[in-house]
Motif scaffolding. Structure first.
Motif, PDB file in Angstrom:
ATOM      1  N   LEU A  68      -7.428  51.244  26.117  1.00  0.00           N
ATOM      2  CA  LEU A  68      -7.948  52.132  27.522  1.00  0.00           C
ATOM      3  C   LEU A  68      -6.721  52.871  28.124  1.00  0.00           C
ATOM      4  O   LEU A  68      -5.498  52.448  27.911  1.00  0.00           O
ATOM      5  N   THR A  69      -7.025  53.726  28.909  1.00  0.00           N
ATOM      6  CA  THR A  69      -6.188  54.740  29.578  1.00  0.00           C
ATOM      7  C   THR A  69      -6.016  54.043  30.900  1.00  0.00           C
ATOM      8  O   THR A  69      -6.448  53.091  31.179  1.00  0.00           O
ATOM      9  N   GLU A  70      -4.879  54.344  31.619  1.00  0.00           N
ATOM     10  CA  GLU A  70      -4.443  53.889  32.712  1.00  0.00           C
ATOM     11  C   GLU A  70      -5.598  53.795  33.821  1.00  0.00           C
ATOM     12  O   GLU A  70      -6.011  52.877  34.804  1.00  0.00           O
ATOM     13  N   ASN A  71      -6.522  54.988  33.919  1.00  0.00           N
ATOM     14  CA  ASN A  71      -7.687  55.121  34.807  1.00  0.00           C
ATOM     15  C   ASN A  71      -8.801  54.151  34.404  1.00  0.00           C
ATOM     16  O   ASN A  71      -9.372  53.422  35.087  1.00  0.00           O
ATOM     17  N   GLU A  72      -8.936  54.046  33.053  1.00  0.00           N
ATOM     18  CA  GLU A  72     -10.048  53.098  32.441  1.00  0.00           C
ATOM     19  C   GLU A  72      -9.668  51.601  32.787  1.00  0.00           C
ATOM     20  O   GLU A  72     -10.491  50.883  33.312  1.00  0.00           O
ATOM     21  N   SER A  73      -8.243  51.344  32.738  1.00  0.00           N
ATOM     22  CA  SER A  73      -8.018  49.817  33.278  1.00  0.00           C
ATOM     23  C   SER A  73      -8.163  49.617  34.504  1.00  0.00           C
ATOM     24  O   SER A  73      -8.571  48.525  34.822  1.00  0.00           O
ATOM     25  N   LYS A  74      -8.126  50.807  35.324  1.00  0.00           N
ATOM     26  CA  LYS A  74      -8.535  50.556  36.920  1.00  0.00           C
ATOM     27  C   LYS A  74      -9.849  50.088  37.095  1.00  0.00           C
ATOM     28  O   LYS A  74     -10.089  49.511  37.808  1.00  0.00           O
ATOM     29  N   ASN A  75     -10.556  50.974  36.213  1.00  0.00           N
ATOM     30  CA  ASN A  75     -12.155  50.485  36.421  1.00  0.00           C
ATOM     31  C   ASN A  75     -12.503  49.290  35.819  1.00  0.00           C
ATOM     32  O   ASN A  75     -13.343  48.803  36.569  1.00  0.00           O
ATOM     33  N   VAL A  76     -11.795  48.747  34.889  1.00  0.00           N
ATOM     34  CA  VAL A  76     -12.104  47.411  34.482  1.00  0.00           C
ATOM     35  C   VAL A  76     -11.797  46.466  35.796  1.00  0.00           C
ATOM     36  O   VAL A  76     -12.460  45.427  35.958  1.00  0.00           O
ATOM     37  N   SER A  77     -10.802  46.699  36.379  1.00  0.00           N
ATOM     38  CA  SER A  77     -10.369  45.842  37.474  1.00  0.00           C
ATOM     39  C   SER A  77     -11.540  46.062  38.613  1.00  0.00           C
ATOM     40  O   SER A  77     -11.691  44.925  39.357  1.00  0.00           O
ATOM     41  N   GLU A  78     -11.830  47.202  38.762  1.00  0.00           N
ATOM     42  CA  GLU A  78     -13.137  47.590  39.710  1.00  0.00           C
ATOM     43  C   GLU A  78     -14.259  46.715  39.541  1.00  0.00           C
ATOM     44  O   GLU A  78     -15.058  45.997  40.023  1.00  0.00           O
ATOM     45  N   ILE A  79     -14.705  46.647  38.138  1.00  0.00           N
ATOM     46  CA  ILE A  79     -15.928  45.892  37.742  1.00  0.00           C
ATOM     47  C   ILE A  79     -15.801  44.410  37.851  1.00  0.00           C
ATOM     48  O   ILE A  79     -16.427  43.793  38.159  1.00  0.00           O
ATOM     49  N   LEU A  80     -14.320  43.876  37.552  1.00  0.00           N
ATOM     50  CA  LEU A  80     -14.206  42.279  37.422  1.00  0.00           C
ATOM     51  C   LEU A  80     -14.193  42.046  39.070  1.00  0.00           C
ATOM     52  O   LEU A  80     -14.368  40.708  39.176  1.00  0.00           O
ATOM     53  N   CYS A  81     -13.863  42.627  40.026  1.00  0.00           N
ATOM     54  CA  CYS A  81     -13.497  42.414  41.413  1.00  0.00           C
ATOM     55  C   CYS A  81     -14.694  42.738  41.968  1.00  0.00           C
ATOM     56  O   CYS A  81     -14.858  42.398  43.301  1.00  0.00           O
ATOM     57  N   SER A  82     -15.840  43.240  41.601  1.00  0.00           N
ATOM     58  CA  SER A  82     -16.766  43.585  42.229  1.00  0.00           C
ATOM     59  C   SER A  82     -17.907  42.744  42.468  1.00  0.00           C
ATOM     60  O   SER A  82     -18.300  41.760  41.581  1.00  0.00           O
ATOM     61  N   GLU A  83     -18.198  42.359  43.613  1.00  0.00           N
ATOM     62  CA  GLU A  83     -19.507  41.253  44.255  1.00  0.00           C
ATOM     63  C   GLU A  83     -20.594  41.636  43.562  1.00  0.00           C
ATOM     64  O   GLU A  83     -21.234  40.716  43.097  1.00  0.00           O
ATOM     65  N   GLU A  84     -21.098  42.714  43.294  1.00  0.00           N
ATOM     66  CA  GLU A  84     -22.413  43.233  42.813  1.00  0.00           C
ATOM     67  C   GLU A  84     -22.372  42.759  41.243  1.00  0.00           C
ATOM     68  O   GLU A  84     -23.386  42.556  40.889  1.00  0.00           O
ATOM     69  N   PHE A  85     -21.406  42.653  40.781  1.00  0.00           N
ATOM     70  CA  PHE A  85     -21.304  42.286  39.286  1.00  0.00           C
ATOM     71  C   PHE A  85     -20.638  40.930  38.785  1.00  0.00           C
ATOM     72  O   PHE A  85     -20.339  40.751  37.935  1.00  0.00           O
ATOM     73  N   LYS A  86     -20.768  40.107  39.824  1.00  0.00           N
ATOM     74  CA  LYS A  86     -20.265  38.727  39.863  1.00  0.00           C
ATOM     75  C   LYS A  86     -21.121  37.930  38.713  1.00  0.00           C
ATOM     76  O   LYS A  86     -20.333  37.393  37.908  1.00  0.00           O
ATOM     77  N   VAL A  87     -22.494  37.904  38.518  1.00  0.00           N
ATOM     78  CA  VAL A  87     -23.023  37.111  37.541  1.00  0.00           C
ATOM     79  C   VAL A  87     -22.467  37.836  36.121  1.00  0.00           C
ATOM     80  O   VAL A  87     -22.475  36.893  35.143  1.00  0.00           O
ATOM     81  N   PHE A  88     -22.467  39.322  36.043  1.00  0.00           N
ATOM     82  CA  PHE A  88     -21.924  39.792  34.851  1.00  0.00           C
ATOM     83  C   PHE A  88     -20.740  39.353  34.270  1.00  0.00           C
ATOM     84  O   PHE A  88     -20.406  38.930  33.256  1.00  0.00           O
ATOM     85  N   VAL A  89     -19.760  39.175  35.404  1.00  0.00           N
ATOM     86  CA  VAL A  89     -18.436  38.703  34.881  1.00  0.00           C
ATOM     87  C   VAL A  89     -18.179  37.364  34.801  1.00  0.00           C
ATOM     88  O   VAL A  89     -17.672  36.799  33.801  1.00  0.00           O
ATOM     89  N   GLU A  90     -19.157  36.444  35.526  1.00  0.00           N
ATOM     90  CA  GLU A  90     -18.992  35.191  35.310  1.00  0.00           C
ATOM     91  C   GLU A  90     -19.624  34.825  34.149  1.00  0.00           C
ATOM     92  O   GLU A  90     -19.018  33.777  33.112  1.00  0.00           O
ATOM     93  N   LYS A  91     -20.814  35.517  33.660  1.00  0.00           N
ATOM     94  CA  LYS A  91     -21.249  34.941  32.133  1.00  0.00           C
ATOM     95  C   LYS A  91     -20.234  35.486  30.935  1.00  0.00           C
ATOM     96  O   LYS A  91     -20.024  34.957  30.058  1.00  0.00           O
ATOM     97  N   GLY A  92     -19.574  36.666  31.173  1.00  0.00           N
ATOM     98  CA  GLY A  92     -18.643  37.349  30.165  1.00  0.00           C
ATOM     99  C   GLY A  92     -17.496  36.160  30.099  1.00  0.00           C
ATOM    100  O   GLY A  92     -17.051  35.852  29.164  1.00  0.00           O
ATOM    101  N   LEU A  93     -16.979  35.695  31.253  1.00  0.00           N
ATOM    102  CA  LEU A  93     -15.732  34.689  31.316  1.00  0.00           C
ATOM    103  C   LEU A  93     -16.167  33.501  30.600  1.00  0.00           C
ATOM    104  O   LEU A  93     -15.627  32.753  29.813  1.00  0.00           O
TER     105      LEU A  93
END
Length: 153
Positions: A68-93
């Protein structure tokens, strides 16, 4: 120019449903290889790691599974920290092992020309799937058959 980032599920289905040793499917593979070579199709290193049983098949195109580029890495962090995507993250982990989903989405967040290719269902457990997150972020996602149709036009 439209670019595509492809998930392991789609690459596995490509091999399983459209074997490259059947002449009928040769044009599909030729197009996929051409798109890898010219940068229209790519994936991320995490997807290559998910392809445990078929890494050898894609070895020649390993360079297309990029970091990933630096900006793409920041986007990953945004996804992982988003309350809206909590179920997505929990399932993946919870599933453990390599998890490329947020990395694919992060690439498309950075470039509006990038379409995510995944075999994940749009209806089955929608909040824990790539298509759900993509739809919330206004990112286009398609399945393998839709991709094959698009590149055949």
């Amino acid at each position: 120019m439209t670019k595509y980032v492809i998930d392991a599920s789609s690459l596995n289905d490509l091999q399983d449903r459209y074997p490259n040793d059947i002449p009928l499917f040769e044009p599909i593979y030729n197009k996929v290889y051409e798109m890898f070579e010219n940068g229209e199709l790519f994936s991320v290193r995490e997807v290559y790691e998910e392809l445990k049983d078929s890494q050898e098949f894609w070895e020649e195109y390993k360079y297309c599974f990029r970091e990933l580029t630096e900006n793409e890495s920041k986007n990953v962090s945004e996804i992982l920290c988003s309350e809206e995507f909590k179920v997505f993250v929990e399932k993946g982990l919870k599933d453990g092992g390599n998890w490329a989903d947020p990395y694919l989405i992060a690439c498309a967040m950075e470039d509006s020309e990038v379409v995510v290719i995944t075999q994940e269902s749009r209806t089955n457990k929608p909040v824990s799937r790539i298509p759900f997150v993509c739809s919330k972020l206004n990112i286009r996602s398609i399945n393998l058959l839709e991709f094959i149709k698009e590149i055949n036009d």
